[in-house]
Structure formats: C-alpha cells, structure tokens
Design a protein around this motif. Structure first.
Motif, PDB file in Angstrom:
ATOM      1  N   SER A  19       0.826  -1.218   0.000  1.00 38.91           N
ATOM      2  CA  SER A  19       0.000   0.000   0.000  1.00 38.91           C
ATOM      3  C   SER A  19       0.859   1.267   0.000  1.00 38.91           C
ATOM      4  O   SER A  19       0.333   2.376  -0.147  1.00 38.91           O
ATOM      5  CB  SER A  19      -0.920   0.019   1.223  1.00 38.91           C
ATOM      6  OG  SER A  19      -1.852  -1.025   1.181  1.00 38.91           O
ATOM      7  N   LEU A  20       2.174   1.094   0.163  1.00 33.62           N
ATOM      8  CA  LEU A  20       3.070   2.239   0.299  1.00 33.62           C
ATOM      9  C   LEU A  20       3.033   3.124  -0.949  1.00 33.62           C
ATOM     10  O   LEU A  20       3.227   2.656  -2.074  1.00 33.62           O
ATOM     11  CB  LEU A  20       4.495   1.747   0.553  1.00 33.62           C
ATOM     12  CG  LEU A  20       5.409   2.639   1.390  1.00 33.62           C
ATOM     13  CD1 LEU A  20       4.808   2.917   2.759  1.00 33.62           C
ATOM     14  CD2 LEU A  20       6.791   2.001   1.533  1.00 33.62           C
ATOM     15  N   LYS A  21       2.787   4.423  -0.735  1.00 34.12           N
ATOM     16  CA  LYS A  21       2.757   5.398  -1.818  1.00 34.12           C
ATOM     17  C   LYS A  21       3.921   6.380  -1.738  1.00 34.12           C
ATOM     18  O   LYS A  21       4.358   6.906  -2.763  1.00 34.12           O
ATOM     19  CB  LYS A  21       1.438   6.175  -1.789  1.00 34.12           C
ATOM     20  CG  LYS A  21       0.207   5.330  -2.039  1.00 34.12           C
ATOM     21  CD  LYS A  21      -1.055   6.179  -1.977  1.00 34.12           C
ATOM     22  CE  LYS A  21      -2.299   5.326  -2.239  1.00 34.12           C
ATOM     23  NZ  LYS A  21      -3.545   6.143  -2.152  1.00 34.12           N
ATOM     24  N   SER A  22       4.410   6.624  -0.518  1.00 31.99           N
ATOM     25  CA  SER A  22       5.490   7.590  -0.321  1.00 31.99           C
ATOM     26  C   SER A  22       6.564   6.970   0.559  1.00 31.99           C
ATOM     27  O   SER A  22       6.283   6.517   1.668  1.00 31.99           O
ATOM     28  CB  SER A  22       4.948   8.870   0.332  1.00 31.99           C
ATOM     29  OG  SER A  22       6.004   9.748   0.683  1.00 31.99           O
ATOM     30  N   LEU A  71       6.584  -2.682  -5.126  1.00 34.09           N
ATOM     31  CA  LEU A  71       5.718  -1.626  -4.561  1.00 34.09           C
ATOM     32  C   LEU A  71       5.087  -0.822  -5.689  1.00 34.09           C
ATOM     33  O   LEU A  71       5.445   0.328  -5.963  1.00 34.09           O
ATOM     34  CB  LEU A  71       6.536  -0.724  -3.633  1.00 34.09           C
ATOM     35  CG  LEU A  71       7.283  -1.440  -2.506  1.00 34.09           C
ATOM     36  CD1 LEU A  71       7.990  -0.416  -1.613  1.00 34.09           C
ATOM     37  CD2 LEU A  71       6.326  -2.288  -1.669  1.00 34.09           C
ATOM     38  N   HIS A  72       4.107  -1.407  -6.345  1.00 35.42           N
ATOM     39  CA  HIS A  72       3.546  -0.814  -7.558  1.00 35.42           C
ATOM     40  C   HIS A  72       2.654   0.395  -7.301  1.00 35.42           C
ATOM     41  O   HIS A  72       2.269   1.084  -8.256  1.00 35.42           O
ATOM     42  CB  HIS A  72       2.771  -1.892  -8.337  1.00 35.42           C
ATOM     43  CG  HIS A  72       3.638  -3.014  -8.817  1.00 35.42           C
ATOM     44  ND1 HIS A  72       4.662  -2.826  -9.706  1.00 35.42           N
ATOM     45  CD2 HIS A  72       3.643  -4.345  -8.498  1.00 35.42           C
ATOM     46  CE1 HIS A  72       5.265  -3.980  -9.943  1.00 35.42           C
ATOM     47  NE2 HIS A  72       4.674  -4.926  -9.212  1.00 35.42           N
ATOM     48  N   ASN A  73       2.324   0.676  -6.041  1.00 33.79           N
ATOM     49  CA  ASN A  73       1.542   1.882  -5.733  1.00 33.79           C
ATOM     50  C   ASN A  73       2.429   3.066  -5.371  1.00 33.79           C
ATOM     51  O   ASN A  73       1.931   4.165  -5.126  1.00 33.79           O
ATOM     52  CB  ASN A  73       0.586   1.598  -4.570  1.00 33.79           C
ATOM     53  CG  ASN A  73      -0.558   0.684  -4.976  1.00 33.79           C
ATOM     54  OD1 ASN A  73      -1.179   0.899  -6.018  1.00 33.79           O
ATOM     55  ND2 ASN A  73      -0.841  -0.334  -4.183  1.00 33.79           N
ATOM     56  N   LEU A  74       3.740   2.850  -5.327  1.00 32.96           N
ATOM     57  CA  LEU A  74       4.661   3.901  -4.915  1.00 32.96           C
ATOM     58  C   LEU A  74       4.668   5.046  -5.929  1.00 32.96           C
ATOM     59  O   LEU A  74       4.944   4.838  -7.120  1.00 32.96           O
ATOM     60  CB  LEU A  74       6.075   3.331  -4.773  1.00 32.96           C
ATOM     61  CG  LEU A  74       7.050   4.115  -3.898  1.00 32.96           C
ATOM     62  CD1 LEU A  74       6.580   4.137  -2.443  1.00 32.96           C
ATOM     63  CD2 LEU A  74       8.452   3.529  -3.982  1.00 32.96           C
ATOM     64  N   THR A  75       4.357   6.235  -5.457  1.00 34.03           N
ATOM     65  CA  THR A  75       4.362   7.413  -6.331  1.00 34.03           C
ATOM     66  C   THR A  75       5.514   8.362  -6.008  1.00 34.03           C
ATOM     67  O   THR A  75       5.960   9.111  -6.868  1.00 34.03           O
ATOM     68  CB  THR A  75       3.037   8.189  -6.221  1.00 34.03           C
ATOM     69  OG1 THR A  75       2.849   8.607  -4.864  1.00 34.03           O
ATOM     70  CG2 THR A  75       1.865   7.334  -6.664  1.00 34.03           C
ATOM     71  N   LEU A  76       5.997   8.328  -4.763  1.00 36.66           N
ATOM     72  CA  LEU A  76       7.069   9.237  -4.351  1.00 36.66           C
ATOM     73  C   LEU A  76       8.210   8.454  -3.728  1.00 36.66           C
ATOM     74  O   LEU A  76       7.995   7.650  -2.816  1.00 36.66           O
ATOM     75  CB  LEU A  76       6.540  10.278  -3.356  1.00 36.66           C
ATOM     76  CG  LEU A  76       7.513  11.356  -2.876  1.00 36.66           C
ATOM     77  CD1 LEU A  76       6.748  12.625  -2.483  1.00 36.66           C
ATOM     78  CD2 LEU A  76       8.341  10.893  -1.664  1.00 36.66           C
ATOM     79  N   LEU A  77       9.436   8.698  -4.229  1.00 35.28           N
ATOM     80  CA  LEU A  77      10.618   8.039  -3.687  1.00 35.28           C
ATOM     81  C   LEU A  77      11.752   9.052  -3.569  1.00 35.28           C
ATOM     82  O   LEU A  77      12.156   9.671  -4.546  1.00 35.28           O
ATOM     83  CB  LEU A  77      11.051   6.885  -4.592  1.00 35.28           C
ATOM     84  CG  LEU A  77      12.286   6.087  -4.144  1.00 35.28           C
ATOM     85  CD1 LEU A  77      12.065   5.480  -2.762  1.00 35.28           C
ATOM     86  CD2 LEU A  77      12.628   5.012  -5.158  1.00 35.28           C
ATOM     87  N   ASN A  78      12.247   9.228  -2.341  1.00 32.78           N
ATOM     88  CA  ASN A  78      13.323  10.173  -2.066  1.00 32.78           C
ATOM     89  C   ASN A  78      14.584   9.402  -1.693  1.00 32.78           C
ATOM     90  O   ASN A  78      14.654   8.801  -0.634  1.00 32.78           O
ATOM     91  CB  ASN A  78      12.907  11.110  -0.927  1.00 32.78           C
ATOM     92  CG  ASN A  78      13.955  12.182  -0.637  1.00 32.78           C
ATOM     93  OD1 ASN A  78      14.999  12.233  -1.279  1.00 32.78           O
ATOM     94  ND2 ASN A  78      13.662  13.043   0.325  1.00 32.78           N
ATOM     95  N   LEU A  79      15.583   9.442  -2.578  1.00 34.59           N
ATOM     96  CA  LEU A  79      16.850   8.752  -2.358  1.00 34.59           C
ATOM     97  C   LEU A  79      18.021   9.725  -2.264  1.00 34.59           C
ATOM     98  O   LEU A  79      19.174   9.340  -2.462  1.00 34.59           O
ATOM     99  CB  LEU A  79      17.112   7.763  -3.502  1.00 34.59           C
ATOM    100  CG  LEU A  79      16.115   6.619  -3.656  1.00 34.59           C
ATOM    101  CD1 LEU A  79      16.407   5.827  -4.919  1.00 34.59           C
ATOM    102  CD2 LEU A  79      16.151   5.712  -2.444  1.00 34.59           C
ATOM    103  N   GLU A  80      17.744  10.975  -1.953  1.00 32.78           N
ATOM    104  CA  GLU A  80      18.807  11.983  -1.918  1.00 32.78           C
ATOM    105  C   GLU A  80      19.955  11.550  -1.003  1.00 32.78           C
ATOM    106  O   GLU A  80      19.748  11.133   0.137  1.00 32.78           O
ATOM    107  CB  GLU A  80      18.261  13.325  -1.437  1.00 32.78           C
ATOM    108  CG  GLU A  80      19.340  14.386  -1.331  1.00 32.78           C
ATOM    109  CD  GLU A  80      18.787  15.763  -1.030  1.00 32.78           C
ATOM    110  OE1 GLU A  80      19.578  16.643  -0.648  1.00 32.78           O
ATOM    111  OE2 GLU A  80      17.572  15.970  -1.179  1.00 32.78           O
ATOM    112  N   GLY A  81      21.168  11.665  -1.525  1.00 31.94           N
ATOM    113  CA  GLY A  81      22.345  11.388  -0.714  1.00 31.94           C
ATOM    114  C   GLY A  81      22.626   9.928  -0.454  1.00 31.94           C
ATOM    115  O   GLY A  81      23.542   9.596   0.311  1.00 31.94           O
TER     116      GLY A  81
END
Length: 586
Positions: free
Chosen positions: A263-266, A285-295
């Motif tokens: 269910s993870l989206k962010s 995680l096919h519902n993931l809309t936001l992914l932050n991998l900075e750094g």
C-alpha cells in the motif's frame, strides 16, 4: 542569503521558521532531503501559513468576541466542563494561539472532551499537562506535543485515550522505547504517528509499532537507533507513507522488510546507507508514487528496478552517484512529474533519455555537467513548470530551446553562463512567476529584456550587477512578492523605484554598502513586508524609526550596520510585535 558576501554552493540549506513563542520551531524546519519536494513546483499563491487561522472556519463574530473576552479574563474561569465541546475547543485553541495557556488555565479544561490538542513547541508542556490532556478520554482524536518535555511516565497517561487517530511526538527527547511501548498498546485507531529526531528509540522499541494495524503514516526522520527494527513493520498493510530520512543506520537489509508493504505510496530514505541492492527490494511496490533517495550511495543501476514502479511520479536522486551509464532507463518513466538529478556526474548524454518524459513538470539539474548542446533535449517537455539549471555550463544559446515551454513558471539560472543577451529568449515565456538570476554577468540590460514578464512574483538578482538606473525596470513587475538585489550597485536613489512595489513581502538589499537611513524611510510604506535584509549597509539605529509602520515584519537582518541587538529589541518591544527573528542577535 543575506549577511554573507557570497553563497556557498553544495552545502545543505537549513531554513528555520519560528514558533508563535518566538522559539525555533524545529518540527517545521526544512532540510536538504525534504525541501526538494516543497520547492519542485513552487506554490506561488497566498495559502494560509502554518499556525494561522483559516478565516472560513472562524465562528460567528459575536461568539468570537465572547471567546476572546473569556481568554482575556481566563484567570477567573475555574472550569469549562459544562460548556459544549465545540466552544471549549475554540477557547482552548485561542489560548494556545495567543500563548496564554498556562499550568493554571490548563486545569479548566480537565474532562472537557476536547478532540484536538496541538501544542507544537509550546513552552512548559510536561507530564502534568499530559494528565489534563488524558482526561479528554475517548474524545481525543488528535494530539501533537512535539518539542515538549514530556517523559515516558507522561505518555503512560494516554492509555485511556483509545480513540487517538493522530499523534505527533517530534523532538520529544525524553521519549524512549518504554514510552513508545505505552503508545503502541491498544491504539487500534491510530493512523498517523511521528516521532522525528529521537536518539533514544531503538530497534527493539520499534516492536511497539507492529501493533498499530491501521497506521497509514509513519515518520521517523533522524532517528539513528531504529536500524534493524524494520521487521516490525511487516504487518502494517495499510501503511501509505514512511519517512526515514537522515537515518544513517538504514541499510539494504532494512529495505527487505518493506517489500510486502504494497500500500506504500510515499517512501523517503534520503542520506541512508541504502545501495542499488537495497532498491531491488522495492520493485514490488507498484503503488509507490514518491521516492526520495537523496544522498544515498545508489547509481544509475537502480533505475533497472525503479523502472518497474509504474506509478512513480516523484523521484529524488539528488547527490547520489549517478553517471551517464545506465541513464537510458529514464526513458521508461512515463508518469514521472518531478525529477531531481542535482549534484550528479551526468552530462548532456543523460538528457537524451529525458526528452520523452512528456508528463514531467519539474526538472532539477543543479550542478550537473550539462551545457547548451544538451538543452535541445528539453524543448519537447511542454508540461514543464519548474526548471533548475544553477551551477551548470548552460549559456545564452541554450535558452533558445526553452522558447516553446509556455507552461514554465519557475526557472533558476544562478551561477550559469547566461548573459544579458540570452535573457531575451525568455521574454515570450509570460507564464514565468519565479526567476533566479544570481550571476555577476547579469546587468541592467538583462533586466530590461524581461519587462514583458509582468506576472513575476519572485525575482532573485542576488549577485547581479544592478544599478540605480536598472531598478527603473522593476515598475513592470507590479506583482512582485519577493525581490533580492545584493550586487552592491544600489544607493538610496535606486530604492525610490522599489518603494512602489506594494505587493512585496520579502526584500533583500544586503551588500549594498551605500544605502543609508533614507532607504528605510523610502520603504516604510511597504506595509506587507514580512522579511527585510539590509545588512552591510550604512544604516544606523536612528533609521529604525522608519520601520515602525511595518507591523507585519517577522524577520529583520542588519548585520554589519551601526545597529545593535538592543536597538532592534527596543523596536520590537514597542512597535513590531510580530518580529521573531532579527540580526544582530544578543
């Protein structure tokens, strides 16, 4: 920006807001990992700020007046137990907003069945307050005591508040595994839990979270001890948002336990030790809309796995280890709207793979190795609203490829090779509202080329060589809310052309060493100003009297002026009640 003569590139910025109490409101401070999303597509409208009251929700005038009178005479009211709950709630909110809620007045709200208690960074909140708070019992739905001195013992009072849906515990430094255990038992309705910046909670303490089966949002940013505890998240099937930014303890092994959270989206995991191998755990995680991998130490190889996330719309790869090799996978990110590639070793060869991302609305290429040739690949991005080209080799020739991007609202050209001549290419992009031209080669001539951009609300000319003559072009920008001219070429004569910009809320004129008290007199009519910076000028304490009409002023910087902290404090005490941040400081 402000007191320093130049800005350092590459350092993570920190911008801190102030709480109503005048203390640093740590909960809402921004850092390099979260700021990317806030600024990707700038919100240029006039939304209510945090902490301000929404006028559409205020009670009728007569009731409002009664509530204010009660608050002013709060010492004469022993209890509000007999009042309707909505009235008690309004009185409580007003006391918090006006900073008049104390240990004594708090007691009047015992057993009042309040639903929402928000005391973010409120002074004096401790275990006694939790006793009164818990007396609201099953009625309490939302509680935020971030930045308080509440201990594990205080959190034990919450046992009776079984209907809690939202709980904010950011910067609660006395909360440990023991207190988290108290919170984790029996709160089946909890959907949102945040305990940012906590050094005491460990992987074992995370066991308490496993029982929160209805949890939708979990925020553990800057919690260095939670690594290894992610096995306890396996059963949170409803979890949609997980923030573990700035947790250097997070490794690839931790991400394996997230693979079942469908269910993870962010997901925000910036500045962790996650590598390409860890990213492979996310491909389901096919519902993931936001992914932050900075750094994170990921490379372009992780795009192989991310390309399978069909819903991905927001991707932050700022300060990662990307190079051109493997970037061809970007062509598969059809739904991508926001992409941050800043501070990577990518060149024009990477941009070739972006030209098919027609849904893209925001693109950050800060400090990448791109030049005019690569800009041709951007001309088909018709939906682009925000473009960051700062610290690149892009020059005037490259801007000609932007002439067809009529949806552009924000463009950052600071520290680029763009000259006055190149700015003519922007003259037809009348949708632009925010423009950063912090570069020494920009002069009055360049500003003259932009007079058709009448919709500008934010203009940054921090290092540009603008003179008094150039300020005459500012009259075309009637909607300016933010203006920075800090190249050193202004005198009081130039400020005369700024005083007509009645919409200004932020004005930065630092580094103009020839400005005098006369400049303060000229801008005294800009009553909407919230932030003013006139550092490194000839302004004196005598000129402070001209600032008295600026009742909305919250931030004032006068470093390297003939003004002391006590001078500004006197002004604040008598004339500027909203001023919460000023320099020089005591």
């Amino acid at each position: 920006m402000g007191g320093a003569c130049s800005r350092k590139r590459g350092a993570l910025e920190r911008e801190d807001n102030k709480s109503p109490a005048g203390r640093l409101c740590r909960k809402f401070s921004k850092n390099g990992s979260s700021k990317w999303l806030v600024t990707s597509v700038p919100k240029l409208g006039g939304n209510d700020s945090q902490g301000q009251k929404n006028s559409s929700r205020r009670p009728p005038p007569l009731l409002d007046l009664c509530i204010q009178n009660i608050c002013e005479d709060i010492d004469n009211h022993g209890t509000f137990y007999m009042l309707p709950r909505d009235i008690s709630q309004e009185i409580f909110n007003e006391l918090v907003f006006s900073l008049r809620l104390t240990d004594v007045s708090l007691e009047a709200f015992r057993d009042c069945a309040l639903q929402d208690i928000h005391l973010i960074d409120y002074p004096g909140v401790n275990d006694y307050w939790m006793d009164v708070i818990s007396s609201q019992g099953m009625s309490l739905l939302s509680l935020d005591v971030s930045g308080s001195n509440v201990t594990d013992s205080g959190f034990s009072y919450l046992r009776v508040c079984k209907n809690l849906e939202s709980l904010g515990l950011d910067y609660c430094e006395r909360l440990s595994d023991l207190g988290l255990k108290e919170i984790g038992e029996g709160f089946s309705n909890l959907t949102s839990l945040s305990f940012r910046r906590n050094n005491a909670i460990t992987a074992e303490g995370m066991r308490a979270v496993s029982g929160l089966k209805n949890l939708v949002k979990l925020d553990m940013e800057r919690c260095p001890g939670v690594g290894g505890g992610f096995a306890h998240l396996n059963g949170l099937s409803k979890l949609e948002s997980l923030n573990i930014n700035w947790c250097n303890c997070i490794t690839d092994d931790d991400l394996k336990h997230l693979s079942g959270l469908t269910s993870l989206k962010s997901l925000q995991i910036s500045c962790s030790r996650v590598t390409d191998m860890g990213i492979s755990s996310l491909k389901g995680l096919h519902n993931l809309t936001l992914l932050n991998l900075e750094g994170c130490p990921v490379t372009a190889a992780c795009l192989e796995f991310l390309a399978e996330l069909a819903s991905l719309s927001y991707l932050n790869l700022n300060r990662c280890h990307l190079s051109d090799a493997g970037c061809q996978k970007f062509s598969k990110f059809a739904k991508l709207k926001i992409l941050n590639l800043g501070f990577n070793d990518i060149t024009d060869a990477c941009l070739v793979h972006l030209k098919g991302l027609t849904a893209l609305e925001s693109l950050n290429l800060d400090s990448c190795q791109i030049n005019d040739d690569g800009m041709e690949n951007l001309k088909g991005l018709k939906n682009l609203k925000c473009l960051v080209l700062s610290d690149t080799e892009v020059g005037s020739k490259g801007l000609r490829h932007l002439t067809g991007l009529h949806n552009l609202e924000s463009i950052n050209l600071s520290f680029t090779m763009v000259t006055d001549c190149g700015l003519r290419e922007l003259s037809g992009l009348t949708s632009i509202k925010s423009l950063n031209l912090d570069a020494r080669q920009i002069t009055d001539t360049g500003l003259a080329a932009l007079t058709s951009l009448t919709g500008l609300t934010h203009l940054d000319l921090f290092g540009a060589r603008i003179t008094d003559s150039g300020t005459s072009y500012l009259k075309n920008f009637k909607n300016l809310c933010s203006l920075e001219i800090c190249g050193g070429g202004l005198t009081d004569a130039g400020v005369k052309n700024i005083k007509e910009l009645s919409s200004l809320s932020l004005l930065n004129l630092s580094q103009n060493c020839n400005l005098t008290d006369r400049s303060l007199e000229l801008i005294s009519g800009l009553t909407g100003l919230i932030s003013l910076n006139v550092s490194n000028s000839r302004i004196t304490a005598a000129g402070l009297r001209h600032l008295k009409p600026l009742k909305s002023l919250k931030s004032l910087s006068m470093e390297s002026c003939k003004v002391t902290a006590s001078d500004i404090e006197k002004l604040r005490s008598f004339d500027l009640p909203n001023l919460v941040s000023f320099r020089p400081e005591e």
